[in-house]
Every structure is written in C-alpha cells, then in structure tokens.
Design a protein around this motif. Structure first.
Motif, mmCIF file in Angstrom:
data_model
loop_
_atom_site.group_PDB
_atom_site.id
_atom_site.type_symbol
_atom_site.label_atom_id
_atom_site.label_comp_id
_atom_site.label_asym_id
_atom_site.label_seq_id
_atom_site.Cartn_x
_atom_site.Cartn_y
_atom_site.Cartn_z
ATOM 1 N N UNK A 1 0.830 -1.212 0.000
ATOM 2 C CA UNK A 1 0.000 0.000 0.000
ATOM 3 C C UNK A 1 0.863 1.260 0.000
ATOM 4 N N UNK A 2 0.300 2.332 -0.536
ATOM 5 C CA UNK A 2 1.040 3.572 -0.688
ATOM 6 C C UNK A 2 1.581 4.078 0.647
ATOM 7 N N UNK A 3 0.757 4.052 1.710
ATOM 8 C CA UNK A 3 1.207 4.547 3.008
ATOM 9 C C UNK A 3 2.399 3.747 3.512
ATOM 10 N N UNK A 4 2.354 2.444 3.336
ATOM 11 C CA UNK A 4 3.473 1.593 3.770
ATOM 12 C C UNK A 4 4.743 1.929 2.997
ATOM 13 N N UNK A 5 4.615 2.202 1.699
ATOM 14 C CA UNK A 5 5.782 2.559 0.899
ATOM 15 C C UNK A 5 6.347 3.909 1.333
ATOM 16 N N UNK A 6 5.473 4.868 1.648
ATOM 17 C CA UNK A 6 5.930 6.176 2.098
ATOM 18 C C UNK A 6 6.710 6.064 3.404
ATOM 19 N N UNK A 7 6.200 5.257 4.346
ATOM 20 C CA UNK A 7 6.896 5.062 5.616
ATOM 21 C C UNK A 7 8.252 4.400 5.385
ATOM 22 N N UNK A 8 8.281 3.404 4.509
ATOM 23 C CA UNK A 8 9.517 2.672 4.224
ATOM 24 C C UNK A 8 10.576 3.590 3.607
ATOM 25 N N UNK A 9 10.178 4.437 2.679
ATOM 26 C CA UNK A 9 11.150 5.261 1.966
ATOM 27 C C UNK A 9 11.586 6.491 2.760
ATOM 28 N N UNK A 10 10.721 7.016 3.617
ATOM 29 C CA UNK A 10 11.006 8.294 4.264
ATOM 30 C C UNK A 10 11.712 8.159 5.615
ATOM 31 N N UNK A 11 11.728 6.972 6.199
ATOM 32 C CA UNK A 11 12.310 6.837 7.531
ATOM 33 C C UNK A 11 13.827 6.924 7.494
ATOM 34 N N UNK A 12 14.403 7.312 8.624
ATOM 35 C CA UNK A 12 15.850 7.405 8.736
ATOM 36 C C UNK A 12 16.444 6.003 8.671
ATOM 37 N N UNK A 13 17.463 5.822 7.810
ATOM 38 C CA UNK A 13 18.050 4.496 7.596
ATOM 39 C C UNK A 13 19.191 4.249 8.560
ATOM 40 N N UNK A 14 20.119 5.204 8.677
ATOM 41 C CA UNK A 14 21.312 5.020 9.502
ATOM 42 C C UNK A 14 21.011 5.470 10.929
ATOM 43 N N UNK A 15 20.918 4.510 11.827
ATOM 44 C CA UNK A 15 20.552 4.827 13.206
ATOM 45 C C UNK A 15 21.613 5.669 13.904
ATOM 46 N N UNK A 16 22.867 5.563 13.495
ATOM 47 C CA UNK A 16 23.936 6.292 14.163
ATOM 48 C C UNK A 16 24.153 7.683 13.579
ATOM 49 N N UNK A 17 23.462 8.017 12.502
ATOM 50 C CA UNK A 17 23.666 9.308 11.849
ATOM 51 C C UNK A 17 22.557 10.269 12.259
ATOM 52 N N UNK A 18 22.845 11.313 13.082
ATOM 53 C CA UNK A 18 21.785 12.225 13.530
ATOM 54 C C UNK A 18 21.279 13.093 12.385
ATOM 55 N N UNK A 19 19.996 13.374 12.397
ATOM 56 C CA UNK A 19 19.449 14.295 11.418
ATOM 57 C C UNK A 19 19.646 15.718 11.933
ATOM 58 N N UNK A 20 19.415 16.716 11.085
ATOM 59 C CA UNK A 20 19.741 18.095 11.417
ATOM 60 C C UNK A 20 19.010 18.571 12.672
ATOM 61 N N UNK A 21 17.707 18.232 12.791
ATOM 62 C CA UNK A 21 16.949 18.683 13.945
ATOM 63 C C UNK A 21 17.528 18.136 15.248
ATOM 64 N N UNK A 22 17.958 16.842 15.226
ATOM 65 C CA UNK A 22 18.535 16.250 16.424
ATOM 66 C C UNK A 22 19.829 16.951 16.798
ATOM 67 N N UNK A 23 20.635 17.263 15.808
ATOM 68 C CA UNK A 23 21.912 17.935 16.065
ATOM 69 C C UNK A 23 21.686 19.308 16.679
ATOM 70 N N UNK A 24 20.724 20.047 16.121
ATOM 71 C CA UNK A 24 20.436 21.374 16.649
ATOM 72 C C UNK A 24 19.869 21.297 18.068
ATOM 73 N N UNK A 25 19.007 20.318 18.309
ATOM 74 C CA UNK A 25 18.407 20.181 19.627
ATOM 75 C C UNK A 25 19.467 19.864 20.673
ATOM 76 N N UNK A 26 20.409 18.989 20.326
ATOM 77 C CA UNK A 26 21.483 18.619 21.251
ATOM 78 C C UNK A 26 22.389 19.812 21.531
ATOM 79 N N UNK A 27 22.667 20.599 20.509
ATOM 80 C CA UNK A 27 23.578 21.732 20.665
ATOM 81 C C UNK A 27 22.961 22.851 21.498
ATOM 82 N N UNK A 28 21.656 23.034 21.416
ATOM 83 C CA UNK A 28 21.012 24.152 22.107
ATOM 84 C C UNK A 28 20.461 23.785 23.473
#
Length: 424
Positions: free
Chosen positions: A391-418
């Motif tokens: 289903x389309x929703x399942x494909x969207x979740x699969x493609x959009x989720x963060x793949x590398x668990x050890x790689x922080x996304x920008x929002x996480x980096x900013x939140x940690x820094x501030x």
C-alpha cells in the motif's frame, strides 16, 4: 503492454537470471520488476539514482527491498545479465531511421562509430582516460542502416581506440561500411577489399597518397594530377569534383615476427564545399561506373543516423553523467540506458502503427515524450504483470524513515547543541 512483455517475456527474464546466478533459487527478487524498474527509471531521469531505482522497484514488485538488499544485487553478474538483454533486444528492435538513401545495391550498409562517456575521477584506473585524471568509458556501436538494428556493441575504457573494436573477415562480403576518420587505416581498407566488401571513409588530413590516375577528364587548362600527392595540390583546385585513383603504402599484419610493406590502389573523391572554399575528401573502393562523386557524399550522410543516436543518448538520457565510483554500477547504468532506448524505439514503432499515416514522430521529440511518461508506463506495466505492490502509506513510511541509526538528522543535532544553553 503486451508489446513490451513480448520483447522481454517474464519467464525469459526469470530463467536467464537463474542461469547466470543473478538471483537465488527462491526468487526473492522479482526479476521482471527489477529489469523494468531500471529501464523506465533510467528513462525518467529524475529518479536516475540507486535510491530512485530502488523506489521504482518497491513501487512495482510485491515485496520491497531494503537499501542494503538492493545494493547487494548490483553485481558484475547483474551487469552481464543486462548486457545479454541488450543483445537479445538488438535482434528485435529498430533504431532511428533519419536519412532516406537508396542502399538496395548492398545487402547491408554498416556504420562503425564510438562515443566517449565521462566518469567519476575515482574510476580512472578501471576506465583509463586518454589524458587527464577523469575516468572515461567508450561505447562502440556497429549500426546496420539497412536492417535498422545495432549489430554489435562493446564498452571499453576511453584509451582504447575505436578501430580496435572493428574486426575484418568474411562477414564483410558485399557489405558497405562507412567510417569516420577514427577508423582510418589503409591495412583495414585493404582487408575489406580483399574480403569482397566495400567502404567509404573520410580521408585524413595527414594521409597524402600518390595519385596514379584521373578518373574524370576536365577540359581547358586543368591542372594535371597524375604523379602528385593529393594534399599537395588540392588547395590549388577549383573544379566541382575530384575523382582520382591513388596508391597507398601500408604495413601488413605481423607474420613470423616481421611486417612486410605493401601497396593498394583506392579511389579518392572530392566534393567541393563552396561555403568553406575546400573539399570533402572520401576514400573508397566503389567503382566509378556505378557511383558518381555526388553518390558517395549521399551515401556517407547515412552516418548522421548513428550521430543522431549518440546525441539522443547524451542529451535526452544524459548518458555521460554517471555520478558513481563503482565500475559495476557504471556498466549496469550503461546497459540500462541502451535498454531504455530500445524499449523507447519499440513503443515508437507501436505508436507509429496506430497513428495516421501523415503523422511524423521526430526521434528526439519522441524521446522526450517517452521520458515524461516513463513512470506512468512502469505503473501500467506492473499492473499488467499482476504485481500487487505494498500500500502507498506503507511505501511512504519505508522510503522516508531514517536508515542510519547512528547518523543524527539536522533537527537532532540542533536540539542537542542548544539544550544546555536552554537549561542554563
């Protein structure tokens, strides 16, 4: 869709994949979906990345592949598999017919040519460039104008010369081959003549054969040419045509450690270009009794077909923009490009059959149309093959989720820094 599945039946795609060992016997990878995802994914352009090809596959097949699982399938064996598909399609699909020339005199008119593809600089060892540091591949084609097919193709590094990919032999009998100057070699021309084949090539500027006979007489105070070398006198001529016999000296192939000198007589024809105030010079073994100078120029214009083909691959399919440093992926993408072109031509043939006779479809305009509809075609083909993608929703979740668990996304980096600053 039936036209495409006849070109590449699903059963054939699966069986040949098993023969080569491309997939496991449990067929976890659905090969028809994978092949068509590369064909239409390359044509679409916007999704011409490995992530884009994976999304195309996941949007088509019954079961999705993870990024790691998808990359594991991009192997040298898969590249060989796609090459085999190109070979199979070449026997079935016509390529653009851009020039209307009467070539019934020959069973086949062949065009040999090659083009350079720029690659990542990290591939300079695998695909050695002729100069500089950037890697380069060379695509060689032998195009059959008569049958409107590509008879042979090969991929080498850029340093490999075009002429090394052209082999002479008995297959040349009664065939006409058109060469550009990259293939110019008197020994090659002699072997074509000795195999009862025919040739037309542009005469290289540094080739200066001896004129042995004038084949066309000129009245008045015409400059005599016999006994002179062609490039020594051509600038002094103003006649509309040059039609002469020349003698060329060349070395035969090596035999018992030595290479003997030999000579061969050819015909050289010049067509005056009034705008440039010079001549287009051609070397040939076609007889004057059957082919006048203007006929040779007309025949040589057939070479525009392969030029049009290369231009379409580079401009419409951006063939020479490979953003990868993996040599196997380069080959996979190159064969995917050729498959896209062949599938496009098969659909163009179908469209031409269905349209009114007076409608004309210019090849490059058709290529742009095919590209803009590639995603829709892939969707329609998936349904035709009976796939039930997630289903389309399942494909969207699969493609959009963060793949590398050890790689922080920008929002996480900013939140940690501030965070410490906010707490203080």
């Amino acid at each position: 869709m039936r036209r495409l599945t006849t070109l590449f039946p699903s059963e054939f795609l699966e069986e040949h994949a098993e023969e080569l060992g491309v997939v496991e016997r449990n067929r976890k990878t659905q090969m028809p979906a994978l092949v068509w995802s590369f064909v239409f994914g390359f044509a679409a352009g916007e999704s011409r990345t490995l992530a884009g090809f994976r999304r195309n596959y996941n949007a088509t097949a019954d079961e999705t592949l993870s990024p790691g699982g998808f990359h594991q399938r991009l192997t040298p064996t898969f590249a060989e598999y796609l090459r085999d598909l190109v070979d199979a399609a070449l026997d079935e699909v016509a390529v653009p017919d851009a020039v209307d020339v009467d070539v019934d005199r020959f069973p086949d008119v062949m065009i040999a040519d090659g083009t350079v593809l720029r690659l990542h600089r990290f591939l300079s060892e695998e695909f050695e460039p002729r100069r500089g540091e950037q890697g380069g591949a060379r695509l060689h084609l032998l195009h059959n104008v008569t049958e409107q097919t590509i008879d042979r193709f090969s991929v080498t590094d850029q340093k490999a010369h075009d002429s090394t990919e052209f082999s002479t032999g008995s297959w040349l009998e009664d065939r006409l081959v058109l060469f550009d100057q990259a293939y110019f070699k008197y020994r090659r021309f002699a072997l074509i003549d000795e195999n009862d084949g025919y040739l037309v090539s542009r005469l290289k500027e540094n080739a200066n054969p001896l004129i042995t006979e004038e084949l066309q007489e000129w009245r008045g105070r015409a400059i005599p040419l016999e006994g002179k070398q062609i490039h020594d006198v051509v600038d002094d001529l103003s006649r509309k045509y040059i039609d002469i016999e020349v003698e060329a000296e060349f070395k035969r192939g090596q035999y018992e450690g030595t290479r003997s000198l030999d000579t061969k007589r050819f015909r050289v024809v010049g067509i005056r270009d009034e705008d440039a105030d010079d001549y287009h010079l051609y070397i040939t073994n076609l007889p004057r009794e059957e082919f006048f100078p203007a006929d040779l120029a007309t025949l040589y214009r057939c070479r525009w077909e392969v030029d049009t083909l290369f231009r379409e691959l580079k401009t419409q399919y951006e063939l020479d923009e490979f953003n990868t440093s993996d040599p196997d992926v380069v080959k996979i993408l190159l064969y995917a490009a050729l498959l896209s072109l062949l599938v496009s031509r098969e659909l163009l043939d179908l469209v031409t059959e269905q349209a009114d006779d007076e409608i004309v479809f210019p090849p490059e305009r058709w290529a742009a149309t095919f590209r803009s509809h590639a995603q829709l075609l892939l969707h329609e083909l998936g349904e035709y093959l009976g796939y039930s993608p997630p289903p389309l929703l399942e494909r969207l979740i699969e493609d959009a989720q963060k793949i590398h668990q050890q790689r922080p996304i920008l929002q996480e980096t900013l939140a940690t820094a501030t965070q410490p600053r906010c707490e203080s």
